[in-house]
Every structure is written in C-alpha cells, then in structure tokens.
Design an enzyme around this catalytic site. Structure first.
Site, short mmCIF file in Angstrom:
data_model
loop_
_atom_site.label_atom_id
_atom_site.label_comp_id
_atom_site.label_asym_id
_atom_site.label_seq_id
_atom_site.Cartn_x
_atom_site.Cartn_y
_atom_site.Cartn_z
N THR A 18 0.86 -1.19 0.00
CA THR A 18 0.00 0.00 0.00
C THR A 18 0.89 1.24 0.00
O THR A 18 1.95 1.25 0.62
CB THR A 18 -0.96 0.05 1.21
OG1 THR A 18 -1.74 1.25 1.12
CG2 THR A 18 -0.24 0.03 2.54
N ASN A 20 -0.63 4.23 0.68
CA ASN A 20 -1.38 5.17 1.51
C ASN A 20 -0.67 5.27 2.88
O ASN A 20 -0.59 4.29 3.61
CB ASN A 20 -2.82 4.63 1.64
CG ASN A 20 -3.68 5.46 2.56
OD1 ASN A 20 -3.20 6.04 3.54
ND2 ASN A 20 -4.97 5.50 2.25
N LYS A 23 -2.61 4.18 5.95
CA LYS A 23 -2.74 2.72 6.04
C LYS A 23 -1.40 2.11 6.46
O LYS A 23 -1.36 1.16 7.23
CB LYS A 23 -3.16 2.12 4.70
CG LYS A 23 -4.62 2.28 4.38
CD LYS A 23 -4.92 1.38 3.20
CE LYS A 23 -6.31 1.55 2.67
NZ LYS A 23 -6.60 0.62 1.59
N ASP A 85 -7.57 -3.89 0.66
CA ASP A 85 -8.49 -2.94 0.03
C ASP A 85 -9.71 -2.81 0.94
O ASP A 85 -10.18 -3.80 1.50
CB ASP A 85 -8.91 -3.42 -1.36
CG ASP A 85 -9.45 -2.25 -2.17
OD1 ASP A 85 -8.65 -1.39 -2.58
OD2 ASP A 85 -10.68 -2.18 -2.38
N SER A 86 -10.17 -1.58 1.07
CA SER A 86 -11.21 -1.37 2.08
C SER A 86 -12.18 -0.30 1.64
O SER A 86 -11.96 0.40 0.65
CB SER A 86 -10.56 -0.98 3.40
OG SER A 86 -9.62 0.06 3.18
N LYS A 190 -8.48 2.57 18.01
CA LYS A 190 -9.01 2.15 16.70
C LYS A 190 -8.58 0.72 16.39
O LYS A 190 -9.37 -0.09 15.91
CB LYS A 190 -8.55 3.12 15.60
CG LYS A 190 -9.12 2.76 14.22
CD LYS A 190 -8.75 3.75 13.13
CE LYS A 190 -9.23 3.25 11.78
NZ LYS A 190 -8.80 4.07 10.65
N ARG A 196 -9.51 -3.37 9.70
CA ARG A 196 -8.18 -3.74 9.20
C ARG A 196 -7.48 -4.70 10.18
O ARG A 196 -6.90 -5.70 9.78
CB ARG A 196 -7.37 -2.44 9.01
CG ARG A 196 -6.14 -2.55 8.20
CD ARG A 196 -5.71 -1.20 7.66
NE ARG A 196 -6.63 -0.69 6.66
CZ ARG A 196 -7.42 0.37 6.84
NH1 ARG A 196 -7.39 1.07 7.96
NH2 ARG A 196 -8.24 0.74 5.88
P1 IMP Z 1 -8.43 1.80 -0.98
O1 IMP Z 1 -8.51 0.58 -0.13
O2 IMP Z 1 -7.04 2.27 -1.19
O3 IMP Z 1 -9.25 1.69 -2.22
O4 IMP Z 1 -9.08 3.00 -0.16
C1 IMP Z 1 -10.12 2.79 0.68
C2 IMP Z 1 -10.78 4.09 1.03
O5 IMP Z 1 -11.84 3.76 1.96
C3 IMP Z 1 -9.88 5.06 1.78
O6 IMP Z 1 -9.24 5.96 0.93
C4 IMP Z 1 -10.86 5.75 2.71
O7 IMP Z 1 -11.52 6.77 2.04
C5 IMP Z 1 -11.84 4.64 3.04
N1 IMP Z 1 -11.39 3.88 4.22
C6 IMP Z 1 -10.99 2.58 4.28
N2 IMP Z 1 -10.60 2.27 5.52
C7 IMP Z 1 -10.72 3.38 6.24
C8 IMP Z 1 -10.42 3.68 7.60
O8 IMP Z 1 -9.93 2.86 8.39
N3 IMP Z 1 -10.70 4.94 7.97
C9 IMP Z 1 -11.21 5.86 7.13
N4 IMP Z 1 -11.47 5.65 5.86
C10 IMP Z 1 -11.23 4.40 5.41
#
Ligand code: IMP
Length: 210
Positions: A18, A20, A23, A85-86, A190, A196
């Site tokens: 990742t 991010n 994350k 992915d979330s 959290k 997660r």
């Molecule tokens: P991806 O998994 O990179 O596609 O991004 C998932 C998106 O879902 C993130 O950019 C957030 O906008 C949202 N998201 C997923 N998990 C969380 C979390 O733990 N807190 C806040 N937003 C989340």
C-alpha cells in the site's frame, strides 16, 4: 537479510503493498501487535517509490489481489506480500460508497471533501448505520500460495465532523464499540476494533509458520 538469519532471529519481512501513508502507519502498528502475540517479529517493508498501481476491480478482494500481483510481477517482489483494500458501506445508500470510497466525489478530493460530500448525501436520512470492510490478501510468491480474508466494524454516520485522528471517513464514523468516532479515537483504540485489524489478525497462524 538472508532467509537463514530471518529464521534464526524469528523475524519475517513482509512487503505491504500500500502507498497510503495512513494505512502504512496502521498496518505497521497492527503487525507490531500481532508480532507480540505470536512471539515473532514481523517487519513491514513498504514501497520505496511512488508507483501508479491500477485499481479497477469490482470488489475489495479483486483490488487487494491485483495490487499484490502488480508488485510481484512489475517489481519482482519475492518476499510475502500483504495487500489490503477497504471501504465504507452506508446501508441506507445501498452500501455506497463501498469500493468507490477513495474515488468520491472525484479521485482528487481531500478526505474532508469526501466527509462533507457524505454528510450532504445523508441529510434528512435517519437510518445511519454503516460499516467499514477490509479485505486482505497474503501471497507467498516463492510457494505459489495465497490466502484472503476480511474484517468489518460497525458504526453510525453522525451529522458532523468530529475528531482529527485517523483518515478518510473516520471523523464521521461513530464506532458502536468505542462509543466515539474513529476521528476521536487514538490509534491504539481504533486498532482494538478496526476492520483492518480484524482482517489481518486472521492470518496469525500463517504468519507463525512463515
Ligand atoms: P483503498 O482501499 O485504497 O481503495 O481506499 C479505501 C478508502 O476507503 C480510503 O481511501 C478511505 O476513504 C476509506 N477507508 C478505508 N478504511 C478506512 C479507515 O480505516 N478509515 C477511514 N477511511 C477508510
């Protein structure tokens, strides 16, 4: 570090696919907690350069899987790869935004823009139940082996932004279990209940055997 010294020191390196930063921080802390539980140090290795990794799947699983494969195929990563992915799912909106969570109202929006956009969409809606979902894939490239699992956590979308911790939708997600928003919770809190943490914890037994 070679394979022998990893085994001897009970350490295992895992590539975390990742980019991010939020994350990365969460996953680093989660792996630290799991390391203590299994008495084996898991060392996360993060991508060193910014790459454009396609994310075009229709499900969290597809996205998590394809991101892991991208690093293995394009960057020749050959240690275990953990990919996630979330998204946020609001039941009154048909589980929106779901896999689109990081793309609404447009891909370059800030986290605050996204929260305000959701608050606007939820105006006048009284049923505000929601959940976060996280799908995690672990691939062992040397063994041609993969597993996947998910975690979830439930809450309510409040009608204002509350708290400055976390990222994404955390300031508008009131955790039923913590009785505060994820934006008000510290990282330790959290991690006690997060989607997660719950997803990654399911791999404890596999981490133990790596
Ligand atoms: P991806 O998994 O990179 O596609 O991004 C998932 C998106 O879902 C993130 O950019 C957030 O906008 C949202 N998201 C997923 N998990 C969380 C979390 O733990 N807190 C806040 N937003 C989340």
């Amino acid at each position: 570090m070679n394979q022998n010294s990893l085994i001897k020191n009970k350490m295992i390196e895992i590539f975390v696919a990742t980019q991010n930063k939020h994350k990365q921080k969460e996953i680093k802390d989660i792996l630290k907690i799991i390391s203590k539980d299994i008495k084996r140090e898991i060392i996360p290795v993060f991508p060193s350069e910014k790459e454009k990794v396609p994310e075009e799947g229709k499900t969290y699983f597809e996205n998590a899987f394809s991101k892991a494969i991208w690093w293995i195929e394009n960057k020749k990563v050959n240690i275990p790869v953990l990919s996630e992915d979330s998204g946020l799912e609001i039941f009154a909106l048909g589980k929106y935004p779901g896999v689109m969570s990081s793309l609404i109202p447009h891909k370059d929006a800030t986290d605050k823009d996204r929260c305000l956009f959701i608050l606007q969409k939820m105006k006048g809606i009284s049923k505000r139940d929601a959940r976060y979902v996280s799908w995690v894939v672990l691939i062992l490239p040397q063994e041609n082996y993969w597993i996947a699992d998910y975690g979830e956590t439930y809450g309510i979308i409040i009608d204002e932004i509350r708290g400055e911790n976390g990222f994404g939708y955390d300031p508008i997600f009131f955790s039923t279990e913590l009785q505060k928003t994820f934006g008000e919770a510290n990282q330790e809190e959290k991690n006690l209940v997060s989607h997660r943490m719950r997803a990654i914890s399911k791999f404890k037994k596999v981490f133990e055997k790596l």
